[in-house]
Design a protein around this motif. Structure first.
Motif, PDB file in Angstrom:
ATOM      1  N   ALA A  34       0.819  -1.204   0.000  1.00 35.80           N
ATOM      2  CA  ALA A  34       0.000   0.000   0.000  1.00 35.80           C
ATOM      3  C   ALA A  34       0.856   1.257   0.000  1.00 35.80           C
ATOM      4  CB  ALA A  34      -0.934   0.007   1.213  1.00 35.80           C
ATOM      5  N   THR A  37       6.037   2.708  -4.275  1.00 32.58           N
ATOM      6  CA  THR A  37       6.015   3.738  -5.313  1.00 32.58           C
ATOM      7  C   THR A  37       5.712   3.151  -6.687  1.00 32.58           C
ATOM      8  OG1 THR A  37       8.420   3.485  -5.572  1.00 32.58           O
ATOM      9  CG2 THR A  37       7.635   5.210  -4.075  1.00 32.58           C
ATOM     10  N   GLU A  39       3.587   1.532  -9.516  1.00 25.87           N
ATOM     11  CA  GLU A  39       2.151   1.642  -9.783  1.00 25.87           C
ATOM     12  C   GLU A  39       1.570   0.427 -10.483  1.00 25.87           C
ATOM     13  OE1 GLU A  39      -0.904   4.510 -12.338  1.00 25.87           O
ATOM     14  OE2 GLU A  39       1.100   5.224 -11.766  1.00 25.87           O
ATOM     15  N   LYS A  52       1.253   8.611  -1.090  1.00 24.10           N
ATOM     16  CA  LYS A  52       0.379   9.326  -2.030  1.00 24.10           C
ATOM     17  C   LYS A  52      -0.848   8.504  -2.414  1.00 24.10           C
ATOM     18  CE  LYS A  52       2.375   7.844  -6.455  1.00 24.10           C
ATOM     19  NZ  LYS A  52       2.942   8.295  -7.742  1.00 24.10           N
ATOM     20  N   TRP A  53      -0.732   7.156  -2.330  1.00 28.31           N
ATOM     21  CA  TRP A  53      -1.860   6.328  -2.763  1.00 28.31           C
ATOM     22  C   TRP A  53      -3.054   6.462  -1.829  1.00 28.31           C
ATOM     23  CZ3 TRP A  53      -0.947   5.503  -7.457  1.00 28.31           C
ATOM     24  CH2 TRP A  53       0.332   5.208  -7.908  1.00 28.31           C
ATOM     25  N   VAL A  56      -4.832   9.341  -3.286  1.00 32.14           N
ATOM     26  CA  VAL A  56      -5.472   8.923  -4.539  1.00 32.14           C
ATOM     27  C   VAL A  56      -6.744   8.129  -4.258  1.00 32.14           C
ATOM     28  CG1 VAL A  56      -5.194   7.525  -6.613  1.00 32.14           C
ATOM     29  CG2 VAL A  56      -3.292   8.937  -5.802  1.00 32.14           C
ATOM     30  N   ALA A  57      -6.669   7.199  -3.308  1.00 34.06           N
ATOM     31  CA  ALA A  57      -7.849   6.405  -2.950  1.00 34.06           C
ATOM     32  C   ALA A  57      -8.943   7.286  -2.358  1.00 34.06           C
ATOM     33  CB  ALA A  57      -7.456   5.315  -1.957  1.00 34.06           C
ATOM     34  N   ARG A  60     -10.939   9.111  -5.158  1.00 36.92           N
ATOM     35  CA  ARG A  60     -11.589   8.333  -6.211  1.00 36.92           C
ATOM     36  C   ARG A  60     -13.050   8.091  -5.853  1.00 36.92           C
ATOM     37  NH1 ARG A  60      -8.027   3.553  -8.821  1.00 36.92           N
ATOM     38  NH2 ARG A  60     -10.154   3.039  -9.500  1.00 36.92           N
ATOM     39  N   GLN A 233      -4.369   1.181 -10.853  1.00 38.50           N
ATOM     40  CA  GLN A 233      -3.394   1.618  -9.859  1.00 38.50           C
ATOM     41  C   GLN A 233      -3.393   0.569  -8.745  1.00 38.50           C
ATOM     42  OE1 GLN A 233      -5.369   5.408  -9.234  1.00 38.50           O
ATOM     43  NE2 GLN A 233      -3.669   6.502 -10.199  1.00 38.50           N
ATOM     44  N   PRO A 235      -1.514  -0.087  -6.121  1.00 36.58           N
ATOM     45  CA  PRO A 235      -1.410   0.305  -4.701  1.00 36.58           C
ATOM     46  C   PRO A 235      -2.727   0.806  -4.105  1.00 36.58           C
ATOM     47  CG  PRO A 235       0.480   1.125  -5.924  1.00 36.58           C
ATOM     48  CD  PRO A 235      -0.498   0.602  -6.941  1.00 36.58           C
ATOM     49  N   VAL A 236      -3.601   1.399  -4.930  1.00 35.85           N
ATOM     50  CA  VAL A 236      -4.890   1.852  -4.423  1.00 35.85           C
ATOM     51  C   VAL A 236      -5.702   0.665  -3.942  1.00 35.85           C
ATOM     52  CG1 VAL A 236      -7.060   2.975  -5.042  1.00 35.85           C
ATOM     53  CG2 VAL A 236      -4.901   3.915  -5.853  1.00 35.85           C
ATOM     54  N   VAL A 239      -4.475  -0.217  -0.587  1.00 33.34           N
ATOM     55  CA  VAL A 239      -4.957   0.734   0.414  1.00 33.34           C
ATOM     56  C   VAL A 239      -6.377   0.382   0.837  1.00 33.34           C
ATOM     57  CG1 VAL A 239      -5.598   3.141   0.803  1.00 33.34           C
ATOM     58  CG2 VAL A 239      -3.442   2.611  -0.324  1.00 33.34           C
TER      59      VAL A 239
END
Length: 270
Positions: A34, A37, A39, A52-53, A56-57, A60, A233, A235-236, A239
């Motif tokens: 999670a 870096t 993607e 940062k993810w 981003v999550a 969304r 993505q 990593p999202v 998360v």
């Protein structure tokens, strides 16, 4: 004679540690990825770490829509299960009638069947009745196994609650509602709370039954499955998986602490 418990304990401890790692190491990997870096793919060791993810999550809308639907479905299915499961438990545990054990078996059967069987059966029933797929069809599907969780907790507590307490309440002039409110409910409250928490956790992360009863609706686990098949993505997804782990772990942990050591208590509030 010297005991060999200490020498025999180390192999058992090593085996237990190995079993715990086997069960939980994949979950720890979700937490690690999670923050990666990278993607598009998973690398070990991760090339770097970032937070940062999470942003981003958070931004969304599809994540929020799936999360909102999952919470709604789990909450309503749990409420229905609390009512039906408690009533069924009271009928089975407090009364004697022909076929009682058969009814008890039928109540717990949905959770014993594979989820795909339940899903196919519900989908066939909805198609036959021409019921359009919506949030409510998902709730009905989840309610089939949520009722069982509440029922199992409630019936065990009913059987450990002394019947003399109810008889004393009725002898003192209390009606049925007053007896339930002041005598029965305090004795089964923690069992219902624990059953409700477990039912919420099971409903929140259910995939198979939701696949057959959801139609175009996407709960959070279904969203995660679709993201893994067609990743944008990665990593999202991890998360969100962290969120699912936390949301399902906390009520299960709370249910455990609410119901532990209750086998030593009879006719009391816990």
């Amino acid at each position: 004679m010297r005991s060999d418990r200490s020498s025999a304990g180390w192999p058992l401890k090593i085996a237990a540690a190995g079993g715990l790692l086997f069960l939980h190491l994949p979950i720890l990997l979700i937490f690690v990825y999670a923050f990666t870096t990278e993607e598009k793919s998973f690398q070990w060791p991760p090339p770097g770490f970032t937070v940062k993810w999470f942003a981003v999550a958070w931004n969304r809308p599809d994540v929020w829509e799936a999360l909102t639907l999952s919470v709604k479905v789990a909450a309503i299915a749990t409420a229905i299960a609390l009512v039906l499961g408690t009533l069924a438990a009271a009928a089975v545990s407090r009364t004697k009638f022909f076929g009682r054990e058969a009814i008890s078996l039928l109540v717990i059967l949905p959770i014993a069947l594979p989820g795909i069987i339940t899903g196919i059966a519900l989908r066939s029933a909805f198609s036959l009745a021409e019921i359009p797929y919506s949030m409510w069809t998902i709730i009905l599907g989840h309610g089939t196994f949520c009722v069982v969780v509440v029922y199992n907790n409630a019936v065990a507590r009913f059987r450990r609650t002394s019947g003399s307490l109810i008889e004393a309440s009725m002898d003192l002039g209390a009606d049925g509602f007053q007896t339930f409110r002041y005598v029965v409910l305090p004795n089964i409250a923690t069992a219902l709370l624990a059953g409700g928490m477990l039912a919420f956790a099971l409903s929140f992360d259910e995939v198979i039954v939701t696949t057959f009863t959801g139609g175009q609706q996407s709960t959070l686990p279904i969203w995660m499955l679709e993201e893994l098949i067609r990743p944008r993505q990665r990593p999202v997804t991890n998360v969100v998986a962290m969120l699912v782990v936390i949301v399902t772990f906390l009520p299960i942990l709370a249910a455990y602490y609410l119901t532990r050591d209750t086998d030593q208590i009879s006719g009391s509030g816990k």
